[in-house]
Enzyme design. Structure first.
Site, PDB file in Angstrom:
ATOM      1  N   TYR A  91       0.811  -1.217   0.000  1.00  0.00           N
ATOM      2  CA  TYR A  91       0.000   0.000   0.000  1.00  0.00           C
ATOM      3  C   TYR A  91       0.843   1.265   0.000  1.00  0.00           C
ATOM      4  O   TYR A  91       0.302   2.361  -0.020  1.00  0.00           O
ATOM      5  CB  TYR A  91      -0.941   0.003   1.208  1.00  0.00           C
ATOM      6  CG  TYR A  91      -1.972  -1.092   1.152  1.00  0.00           C
ATOM      7  CD1 TYR A  91      -3.106  -0.978   0.357  1.00  0.00           C
ATOM      8  CD2 TYR A  91      -1.791  -2.276   1.861  1.00  0.00           C
ATOM      9  CE1 TYR A  91      -4.041  -1.988   0.278  1.00  0.00           C
ATOM     10  CE2 TYR A  91      -2.726  -3.304   1.800  1.00  0.00           C
ATOM     11  CZ  TYR A  91      -3.852  -3.148   1.001  1.00  0.00           C
ATOM     12  OH  TYR A  91      -4.781  -4.170   0.927  1.00  0.00           O
ATOM     13  N   TYR A 464     -11.664  -0.603  -0.132  1.00  0.00           N
ATOM     14  CA  TYR A 464     -11.659  -0.131   1.253  1.00  0.00           C
ATOM     15  C   TYR A 464     -10.317   0.473   1.639  1.00  0.00           C
ATOM     16  O   TYR A 464     -10.233   1.207   2.619  1.00  0.00           O
ATOM     17  CB  TYR A 464     -12.042  -1.259   2.213  1.00  0.00           C
ATOM     18  CG  TYR A 464     -10.915  -2.153   2.670  1.00  0.00           C
ATOM     19  CD1 TYR A 464     -10.470  -2.111   3.986  1.00  0.00           C
ATOM     20  CD2 TYR A 464     -10.289  -3.039   1.792  1.00  0.00           C
ATOM     21  CE1 TYR A 464      -9.449  -2.934   4.429  1.00  0.00           C
ATOM     22  CE2 TYR A 464      -9.269  -3.861   2.226  1.00  0.00           C
ATOM     23  CZ  TYR A 464      -8.844  -3.811   3.537  1.00  0.00           C
ATOM     24  OH  TYR A 464      -7.825  -4.621   3.964  1.00  0.00           O
ATOM     25  N   ARG A 465      -9.252   0.195   0.918  1.00  0.00           N
ATOM     26  CA  ARG A 465      -7.979   0.902   1.027  1.00  0.00           C
ATOM     27  C   ARG A 465      -7.176   0.582  -0.221  1.00  0.00           C
ATOM     28  O   ARG A 465      -7.467  -0.386  -0.928  1.00  0.00           O
ATOM     29  CB  ARG A 465      -7.205   0.530   2.288  1.00  0.00           C
ATOM     30  CG  ARG A 465      -6.819  -0.928   2.448  1.00  0.00           C
ATOM     31  CD  ARG A 465      -5.939  -1.098   3.679  1.00  0.00           C
ATOM     32  NE  ARG A 465      -5.711  -2.487   4.024  1.00  0.00           N
ATOM     33  CZ  ARG A 465      -4.845  -2.895   4.958  1.00  0.00           C
ATOM     34  NH1 ARG A 465      -4.114  -2.010   5.607  1.00  0.00           N
ATOM     35  NH2 ARG A 465      -4.708  -4.168   5.240  1.00  0.00           N
TER      36      ARG A 465
END
Length: 520
Positions: A91, A464-465
């Site tokens: 991420y 969601y991310r």
């Protein structure tokens, strides 16, 4: 020394002045602006290694030092990007959204305060899952953690990015109870009952009086969180479970439709995750052990891998926790429901308090071995995740899987996917594993990811991310009423952080002064 990445509107002289002030306030041992420092804070799994380079980093050890950093940042309008431990690999890791930002590395802040009666803990950003696990064991506390599959990160950082684990306390964000936050102007705020001086209920009651702000600081850039309260699960009397394998891709529908009602009824209180064969096999072997064929793996190779490791196309591990009478009754329900679904295999597990406890994410023991999946293709392995939220419905899950699997094949990638249960939703976590030493493969990842986002958007599903590269892309998919949520986020951002210094671009939230960077 190589050229220092600079944020928009900065000169090298201005950066040198800011660096000198930071060194004067913190000491040179807490300020990192050398070439090796900048390399160390890059995103290790970046698709494009040219992006998101920081100008440097600072590592404060106290709230007062965080305030000092923000004073300098406001003086020079220097963007800073807070990280807890920087282990959010896939991420963005330690890297900032906006190139030229200074990483605000909070990993040296490692205090732990534990209430052994209520099972609550107050942690600073640098407290990792292993740190907290060791603390609980060392002090013989009768509580279990909830940990993600790769558990080397920050307890706080994981919860603030909506990370999940596998126990009944697996939705970590829900277990936050009370934050301490340094606001962009340097003011220090405590949320919930922490706003009441000397309140013994700061970690016991999450709301306080008036608006409840804890969730405002989740996945946001509205402040720098320096303390977080969290609830831990009391050690149960027993844990019973089933490890279940299913044979065909289309069995996903049955699995979701059988497990979903049990989760909603809270027969299953944990957060199970259905994973495909590759999630299991990729930590045990490499692709070159099986084939050198280009493109996505053929069914014949997949069948050979499954036979070698005796695994289904899909597998899921289900657990029930609590008093022994309750777990046995729940297990009877679980055993019948899964047995009637026609699985390929079912293996029962059991544990009773007092017996040896093998380390597992199902009992809150940190692990790191799942990260071995990045070795699948060889070379410098990496991955990013595409994780839309979908309805907890078997037909919806199969349709989402079919669309996604077709895209994996189209882009010549091997499919690693899972469907993680919340109480009312599924999160479809798709790992895009790659070899960073293969330029041709790396050239496919960006269009592949964008195609998946577009497919999900067409059916009303949002992530969601997401990775730093795609925060603007994903934020734009939340488009109801012309992007009303985005407008609200940026109104709040500009009110709280008029100089736009804290993590500009985080979650697609760009302050005034940096709005031209949106989409760049």
């Amino acid at each position: 020394m190589a050229d220092i990445p600079l944020p928009p509107g900065f000169t090298a002289m201005k950066m040198d002045q800011a660096r000198a002030e930071l060194e004067a306030l913190l000491g040179a041992s807490k300020v990192f602006f050398e070439d090796l420092d900048r390399i160390s804070y890059k995103d290790k799994f970046a698709i494009n290694d040219a992006g998101h380079h920081p100008a440097g980093a600072v590592a404060p050890e106290s709230v007062e030092e965080v305030q000092a950093v923000l004073r300098v940042a406001n003086q020079y309008r220097l963007p800073v990007f807070p990280i807890a431990r920087g282990k959010n690999l896939g991420y963005g890791g330690t890297a900032p959204v906006l190139a030229g930002s200074v990483v605000l590395d909070l990993s040296r802040m490692k205090k732990i305060e534990f209430d052994a009666e209520l099972g609550t803990v107050l942690v600073e950003p640098g407290v990792g899952f292993y740190d907290l696990y060791d603390y609980v064991k060392r002090n013989n506390l009768p509580y279990w953690l909830s940990v993600p599959a790769n558990s080397w990160g920050s307890v706080m950082g994981n919860a603030l990015d909506r990370g999940v684990g596998y126990t009944p306390y697996g939705e970590h964000t829900r277990n936050i109870c009370g934050l301490e936050v340094v606001m962009p102007d340097g003011d220090v705020v405590r949320t919930g009952m922490g706003a009441f001086s000397d309140a013994p209920t700061w970690q016991a009651y999450p709301f306080g009086f008036g608006p409840a702000w804890d969730q405002m600081f989740v996945q946001s850039n509205f402040g720098v969180v320096t303390k977080m309260g969290m609830w831990l699960m009391p050690e149960p009397e027993s844990v019973l479970g089933l490890d279940v394998q299913f044979d065909k891709p289309e069995d996903l529908k049955t699995m979701v439709d059988v497990i979903g009602p049990l989760r909603r009824e809270r027969v299953l209180q944990q957060s199970p995750s259905i994973g495909n064969w590759m999630r299991a096999a990729a930590v045990l072997t490499r692709r070159t052990d099986w084939t050198d064929e280009p493109g996505a793996l053929s069914d014949a190779v997949i069948d050979a891998i499954r036979q070698r490791f005796n695994i289904g196309w899909w597998g899921v591990e289900l657990r029930v926790y609590g008093r022994e009478g309750i777990t046995r009754a729940s297990m009877d329900i679980l055993r019948k429901a899964m047995g009637d679904a026609g699985p390929l295999s079912m293996t029962e597990t059991s544990w009773t308090k007092g017996e040896p406890l093998p380390p597992s994410t199902w009992n809150g023991a940190p692990t790191t071995f799942p990260m071995q999946n990045v070795n699948w293709y060889g070379g410098r392995g990496g991955h990013i995740g595409f994780s839309p939220v979908i309805p907890q419905d078997g037909d919806a899950a199969v349709a989402q899987f079919a669309r996604t699997y077709a895209r994996y094949k189209e882009y010549g990638m091997d499919y690693q996917g899972s469907f993680a249960f919340g109480e009312r939703h599924l999160t479809n976590v798709n790992a895009m594993v790659f070899n960073k030493d293969n330029p041709e493969m790396m050239g496919r990842i960006d269009p592949f990811f964008r195609a998946l986002v577009a497919d999900a958007k067409e059916h009303g599903y949002g992530e969601y991310r997401t990775h730093l590269d795609y925060m603007d892309l994903v934020a734009d998919t939340y488009d109801w009423n012309g992007g009303a949520l985005w407008r609200l986020n940026e109104k709040v951002k500009n009110a709280l952080d008029p100089n736009g210094i804290v993590a500009p671009g985080k979650s697609g939230i760009w302050p005034k002064g940096f709005e031209q960077e949106r989409g760049q």
